[in-house]
Scaffold this active site. Structure first.
Site, PDB file in Angstrom:
ATOM      1  N   HIS A 266      50.081  30.315  49.258  1.00  0.00           N
ATOM      2  CA  HIS A 266      49.532  30.904  47.863  1.00  0.00           C
ATOM      3  C   HIS A 266      48.162  30.890  48.006  1.00  0.00           C
ATOM      4  O   HIS A 266      47.687  31.858  47.286  1.00  0.00           O
ATOM      5  CB  HIS A 266      50.051  29.596  47.033  1.00  0.00           C
ATOM      6  CG  HIS A 266      50.317  30.113  45.435  1.00  0.00           C
ATOM      7  ND1 HIS A 266      50.695  31.545  45.496  1.00  0.00           N
ATOM      8  CD2 HIS A 266      50.618  29.784  44.426  1.00  0.00           C
ATOM      9  CE1 HIS A 266      50.884  31.931  44.128  1.00  0.00           C
ATOM     10  NE2 HIS A 266      50.657  30.724  43.548  1.00  0.00           N
TER      11      HIS A 266
ATOM     12  N   ASN B 250      50.965  34.616  39.050  1.00  0.00           N
ATOM     13  CA  ASN B 250      50.315  33.924  37.959  1.00  0.00           C
ATOM     14  C   ASN B 250      48.694  33.986  37.872  1.00  0.00           C
ATOM     15  O   ASN B 250      48.005  34.402  36.904  1.00  0.00           O
ATOM     16  CB  ASN B 250      50.848  32.609  37.966  1.00  0.00           C
ATOM     17  CG  ASN B 250      52.066  32.217  37.413  1.00  0.00           C
ATOM     18  OD1 ASN B 250      52.695  33.240  36.704  1.00  0.00           O
ATOM     19  ND2 ASN B 250      52.670  31.243  38.016  1.00  0.00           N
TER      20      ASN B 250
ATOM     21  N   ASN C 217      46.754  29.447  38.140  1.00  0.00           N
ATOM     22  CA  ASN C 217      47.122  29.848  36.800  1.00  0.00           C
ATOM     23  C   ASN C 217      46.028  30.318  35.909  1.00  0.00           C
ATOM     24  O   ASN C 217      46.248  30.946  34.852  1.00  0.00           O
ATOM     25  CB  ASN C 217      48.202  28.869  36.069  1.00  0.00           C
ATOM     26  CG  ASN C 217      49.513  28.921  36.778  1.00  0.00           C
ATOM     27  OD1 ASN C 217      49.729  29.357  37.905  1.00  0.00           O
ATOM     28  ND2 ASN C 217      50.490  28.101  36.086  1.00  0.00           N
TER      29      ASN C 217
END
Length: 254
Positions: free
Chosen positions: A77, A173, A127
């Site tokens: 990620h 996100n 986020n």
């Protein structure tokens, strides 16, 4: 519970409440999703309060951002952060990363063919990465169309790197946070494929996991390809090639 005339406790029941209870979970889920999105937007705005633009004049400026989670740089990620590290090394600036509290991130300032380039690794959770990006854009006087977001892409296999010109967040996100905070989706994206999980492995576990030994062999060439594409985007535009404003054209390198 009320007492009946004989002093015994009587239970209160409602057939209407039991018949409507089956619809509550769906309604509650929809409300939760809506409220979560609204709260994310409000949280982004609150975190931006107090950041003031520090405009600069003269020279061409670009902001390149490696999206990810702080402390998780080795995960799929956070592959965007790995790309930024490789870019800094190519520019001879690997030892120049400095923490900047005003932008909630780590910053390197370099130059690429007369273009002032700011490299940013946010120190906020994925986020809310957009808060850091918006603060850096304000501090260095960089417009959204001169920002490049580097991030992982589930729908592309490892080894596939794609340039995307603006558009929706496509479920990412970190990108959604940037769109919310900058109030536009014109930012260029470098989408680095990480592939979807095999078998029954949950997506969250996959993206937050580290690359396998076999994947790391491929990752080295992926980082080099990503840096090549970034440098091509950062160089001053030639008269022979330019991309239309607001375009959705994709360019890939494998």
């Amino acid at each position: 519970m009320p007492l009946n005339p004989g002093g015994k406790v009587s239970a209160v029941t409602s057939s209407s409440s039991s018949s409507s209870s089956s619809s509550l979970p769906i309604n509650e889920l929809l409300s939760f999703v809506t409220m979560r999105r609204l709260w994310t937007g409000v949280r982004n705005r609150l975190l931006l309060i107090g950041s003031q633009a520090e405009m600069h004049t003269g020279g061409r400026r670009k902001l390149v951002v490696g999206l990810g989670n702080p402390g998780m740089e080795g995960t799929r990620h956070s592959v965007g952060m790995a790309v930024l590290g490789a870019l800094a090394a190519r520019l001879g600036a690997a030892d120049r990363w400095r923490g900047d509290g005003r932008v909630s991130g780590e910053v390197v300032v370099a130059e690429v063919e007369r273009t002032h380039v700011v490299l940013l690794r946010p120190r906020l959770l994925m986020n809310v990465n957009g808060v850091s990006v918006a603060k850096a854009a304000g501090k260095f006087g960089i417009k959204p169309e001169d920002i490049v977001l580097v991030h992982d892409e589930l729908d592309k296999p490892l080894g596939k790197v794609v340039i995307k010109h603006g558009g929706s967040a496509r479920g990412h996100n970190g990108v959604r946070s940037c769109v919310d905070c900058l109030q536009t989706d014109v930012m260029l994206r470098l989408r680095v494929g990480i592939g979807r999980p095999q078998g029954k492995t949950p997506v969250e576990r996959h993206v937050l996991g580290r690359f396998s030994s076999e994947e790391r062999k491929v990752l080295e060439s992926v980082l080099a390809q990503s840096v090549d594409l970034l440098l091509a985007q950062l160089a001053p535009p030639s008269s022979s090639s330019s991309s239309p404003a607001g375009g959705r054209r994709e360019r890939s390198k494998t």
